[in-house]
Motif scaffolding. Structure first.
Motif, PDB file in Angstrom:
ATOM      1  N   TYR A  63       0.826  -1.200   0.000  1.00 28.58           N
ATOM      2  CA  TYR A  63       0.000   0.000   0.000  1.00 28.58           C
ATOM      3  C   TYR A  63       0.861   1.250   0.000  1.00 28.58           C
ATOM      4  CZ  TYR A  63       1.076   0.343   4.993  1.00 28.58           C
ATOM      5  OH  TYR A  63       1.730   0.464   6.199  1.00 28.58           O
ATOM      6  N   TYR A 111      -4.037   3.774  -0.342  1.00 34.89           N
ATOM      7  CA  TYR A 111      -4.341   3.023  -1.548  1.00 34.89           C
ATOM      8  C   TYR A 111      -3.692   1.648  -1.469  1.00 34.89           C
ATOM      9  CZ  TYR A 111      -5.161   1.726  -6.333  1.00 34.89           C
ATOM     10  OH  TYR A 111      -5.587   1.059  -7.453  1.00 34.89           O
ATOM     11  N   LEU A 112      -4.508   0.626  -1.564  1.00 32.31           N
ATOM     12  CA  LEU A 112      -4.030  -0.757  -1.569  1.00 32.31           C
ATOM     13  C   LEU A 112      -3.650  -1.126  -2.991  1.00 32.31           C
ATOM     14  CD1 LEU A 112      -3.645  -3.576  -0.286  1.00 32.31           C
ATOM     15  CD2 LEU A 112      -6.093  -3.952  -0.678  1.00 32.31           C
ATOM     16  N   GLU A 113      -2.370  -1.315  -3.235  1.00 27.67           N
ATOM     17  CA  GLU A 113      -1.890  -1.667  -4.575  1.00 27.67           C
ATOM     18  C   GLU A 113      -2.054  -3.156  -4.843  1.00 27.67           C
ATOM     19  OE1 GLU A 113      -0.126  -1.453  -8.345  1.00 27.67           O
ATOM     20  OE2 GLU A 113      -1.001   0.092  -7.094  1.00 27.67           O
ATOM     21  N   TRP A 116      -8.976   0.745  -3.432  1.00 27.68           N
ATOM     22  CA  TRP A 116      -8.246  -0.238  -4.217  1.00 27.68           C
ATOM     23  C   TRP A 116      -9.081  -0.557  -5.444  1.00 27.68           C
ATOM     24  CZ3 TRP A 116     -10.607  -1.244   0.420  1.00 27.68           C
ATOM     25  CH2 TRP A 116     -11.651  -2.183   0.417  1.00 27.68           C
TER      26      TRP A 116
END
Length: 169
Positions: free
Chosen positions: A76, A90-92, A127
């Motif tokens: 993230y 933001y969760l990548e 996400w």
């Protein structure tokens, strides 16, 4: 046989090879091939643990019968919302090795990231999910996520990014 236990831990520099392996496994799950992953240990080292880290990783471990194994990861980073005037998380990437799914690890990682977002006074936790990944979509909806269907992701990369950067007047 004792029930498995789950431990979450921030990744360290020693985990770079494991992080790369998780990314490659995620690529396979997402119907790509590992050679499409351009990440290298050197790039991960520099960009996750160098002087200016751009992202963070949490690794999930499962212990069964006294043996601890890596089971999944979440990568993230923080962004910023001008409308909220607040940071966002933001969760990548989120990936759990198939043999460890259904142990609640994905939820535990998302809960931990929600706690990080609250601790950092983030106004959002976001996400994306591939439109064909119905199990993940249902999982996320079950946690209270709202799909933002009116937003379309735009991406410029590779030669197109080079050309755009070079097109300054």
């Amino acid at each position: 046989m004792s029930p498995p236990t789950v431990r979450l831990a921030p990744a360290t520099e020693a985990d770079v090879g494991l992080i790369l392996w998780f990314i490659q496994q995620l690529a396979i799950y997402e119907r790509a091939t590992p050679d499409q992953v351009l990440a290298t240990p050197e790039l991960l080292q520099k960009n996750l643990f160098g002087p200016q880290p751009y992202a963070h990783v949490i690794i999930a471990y499962v212990t069964r019968d006294g043996v601890e194994k890596p089971a999944g990861f979440a990568m993230y980073f923080f962004n910023f919302s001008s409308w909220l005037a607040q940071p966002g998380l933001y969760l990548e990437d989120l990936f759990i090795i198939p043999e460890f799914r259904s142990l609640g690890i994905g939820k535990r990682l998302l809960v931990q990231l929600a706690q990080v977002a609250k601790d950092r006074e983030c106004g959002r936790f976001e996400w994306v999910v591939l439109d064909w990944n119905e199990p993940a979509i249902q999982f996320y909806l079950g946690l209270g996520a709202k799909q933002m269907k009116e937003w379309i992701i735009n991406r410029v990369s590779g030669p197109a990014l080079d050309a755009l950067a070079a097109s300054a007047d």
